[in-house]
Design a protein around this motif. Structure first.
Motif, short mmCIF file in Angstrom:
data_model
loop_
_atom_site.label_atom_id
_atom_site.label_comp_id
_atom_site.label_asym_id
_atom_site.label_seq_id
_atom_site.Cartn_x
_atom_site.Cartn_y
_atom_site.Cartn_z
N GLN A 15 -23.71 11.15 23.28
CA GLN A 15 -23.29 12.50 22.93
C GLN A 15 -24.02 12.99 21.68
OE1 GLN A 15 -19.08 13.18 23.05
NE2 GLN A 15 -19.26 15.25 22.23
N LYS A 16 -24.16 12.15 20.68
CA LYS A 16 -24.93 12.53 19.49
C LYS A 16 -26.35 12.88 19.86
CE LYS A 16 -22.60 9.93 15.84
NZ LYS A 16 -22.74 8.87 14.85
N PHE A 17 -26.97 12.07 20.73
CA PHE A 17 -28.34 12.32 21.17
C PHE A 17 -28.44 13.69 21.85
CE2 PHE A 17 -31.49 12.33 24.58
CZ PHE A 17 -32.65 12.07 23.86
N TYR A 18 -27.60 13.93 22.85
CA TYR A 18 -27.70 15.18 23.62
C TYR A 18 -27.27 16.40 22.82
CZ TYR A 18 -29.31 12.82 27.75
OH TYR A 18 -30.08 12.10 28.64
N GLU A 19 -26.32 16.26 21.92
CA GLU A 19 -25.96 17.40 21.07
C GLU A 19 -27.12 17.74 20.14
OE1 GLU A 19 -21.09 17.25 20.91
OE2 GLU A 19 -22.20 16.23 19.33
N SER A 20 -27.83 16.73 19.66
CA SER A 20 -29.01 16.98 18.83
C SER A 20 -30.12 17.61 19.66
CB SER A 20 -29.49 15.66 18.20
OG SER A 20 -30.67 15.87 17.47
N LEU A 21 -30.38 17.04 20.83
CA LEU A 21 -31.43 17.55 21.71
C LEU A 21 -31.19 19.00 22.09
CD1 LEU A 21 -33.92 16.92 23.59
CD2 LEU A 21 -32.21 16.49 25.36
N MET A 22 -29.97 19.30 22.54
CA MET A 22 -29.65 20.64 23.04
C MET A 22 -29.21 21.59 21.92
SD MET A 22 -30.50 20.04 26.10
CE MET A 22 -30.04 21.50 27.01
N ASP A 23 -29.09 21.07 20.71
CA ASP A 23 -28.75 21.86 19.54
C ASP A 23 -27.41 22.59 19.70
OD1 ASP A 23 -29.19 22.68 16.93
OD2 ASP A 23 -30.27 24.49 17.53
N GLY A 24 -26.40 21.83 20.17
CA GLY A 24 -25.08 22.41 20.34
C GLY A 24 -24.07 21.38 20.76
N PRO A 25 -22.78 21.71 20.62
CA PRO A 25 -21.71 20.76 20.94
C PRO A 25 -21.47 20.62 22.44
CG PRO A 25 -20.77 22.83 20.26
CD PRO A 25 -22.26 22.97 20.09
N MET A 26 -20.95 19.46 22.80
CA MET A 26 -20.52 19.18 24.16
C MET A 26 -19.00 19.09 24.16
SD MET A 26 -23.41 16.32 25.11
CE MET A 26 -23.22 16.35 26.90
N HIS A 27 -18.40 19.33 25.30
CA HIS A 27 -16.94 19.28 25.45
C HIS A 27 -16.54 17.94 26.07
CE1 HIS A 27 -12.88 20.54 26.43
NE2 HIS A 27 -13.09 20.14 27.67
N ASN A 28 -15.64 17.20 25.41
CA ASN A 28 -15.20 15.90 25.92
C ASN A 28 -14.05 16.05 26.90
OD1 ASN A 28 -16.32 15.31 23.02
ND2 ASN A 28 -16.49 13.45 24.21
N MET A 29 -14.05 15.15 27.90
CA MET A 29 -12.99 15.15 28.90
C MET A 29 -12.75 13.71 29.36
SD MET A 29 -12.86 17.16 32.54
CE MET A 29 -12.69 18.77 31.77
N ASP A 30 -11.50 13.32 29.44
CA ASP A 30 -11.13 12.01 29.98
C ASP A 30 -10.75 12.18 31.44
OD1 ASP A 30 -11.50 10.89 27.50
OD2 ASP A 30 -9.38 10.75 27.02
N MET A 31 -11.19 11.22 32.24
CA MET A 31 -10.86 11.21 33.67
C MET A 31 -10.29 9.82 33.98
SD MET A 31 -13.18 13.98 35.24
CE MET A 31 -12.82 13.36 36.80
N GLY A 32 -9.09 9.56 33.52
CA GLY A 32 -8.50 8.24 33.67
C GLY A 32 -9.23 7.27 32.76
N GLU A 33 -9.77 6.21 33.33
CA GLU A 33 -10.52 5.22 32.56
C GLU A 33 -11.94 5.71 32.23
OE1 GLU A 33 -9.41 2.14 31.41
OE2 GLU A 33 -7.47 2.97 32.01
N SER A 34 -12.40 6.70 32.94
CA SER A 34 -13.75 7.25 32.72
C SER A 34 -13.71 8.38 31.70
CB SER A 34 -14.32 7.77 34.04
OG SER A 34 -14.38 6.73 34.99
N LYS A 35 -14.84 8.57 31.04
CA LYS A 35 -14.93 9.62 30.03
C LYS A 35 -16.25 10.36 30.21
CE LYS A 35 -12.22 6.99 26.69
NZ LYS A 35 -11.01 7.42 27.28
#
Length: 123
Positions: free
Chosen positions: A19-39
């Protein structure tokens, strides 16, 4: 059918690192979501209004790869600023900005998780 792709998921081993990598690459925040055991962390887009969207995804059986399907992220009007952030964010450029005729430009990189991912732009 408006788009050939509806949604994509890039597999990751370490969601926080990726997430740090892609937020830096895309120059913006990502939205987190849990899907049971998956994230997942969702790329910014208007996917709820019908645009193509996607995420980075961590879960059982998920394995990053440099082989197989290649996802091309939107590099805006010119992918150069995005590509310039790849290495400082921890990735590796494997194909620099390359013209593909009338379809614009592409570049390929390896992310922090070991995935081969592309960028595309018209200029």
């Amino acid at each position: 059918m408006k788009h050939a792709i509806n949604w994509f998921e890039i597999p990751v081993l370490d969601l926080n690192r990726a997430q740090k990598f892609y937020e830096s690459l895309m120059d913006g925040p990502m939205h987190n979501m849990d899907m049971g055991e998956s994230k997942m962390a969702i790329f910014p887009s208007d996917w709820m209004e019908g645009a193509v969207g996607g995420s980075i995804f961590h879960g059982e059986g998920i394995e990053p790869s440099t082989k197989g399907t290649t996802v091309y992220l939107n590099g805006g009007e010119d992918l150069s600023p995005y590509l310039a952030r790849v290495e400082s964010a921890g990735g590796q450029i494997i194909l620099p900005k390359t013209a593909i005729g009338e379809s614009g430009y592409i570049a390929l990189f390896i992310d922090t998780e070991g995935n081969r991912v592309g960028l595309h732009s018209p200029q």
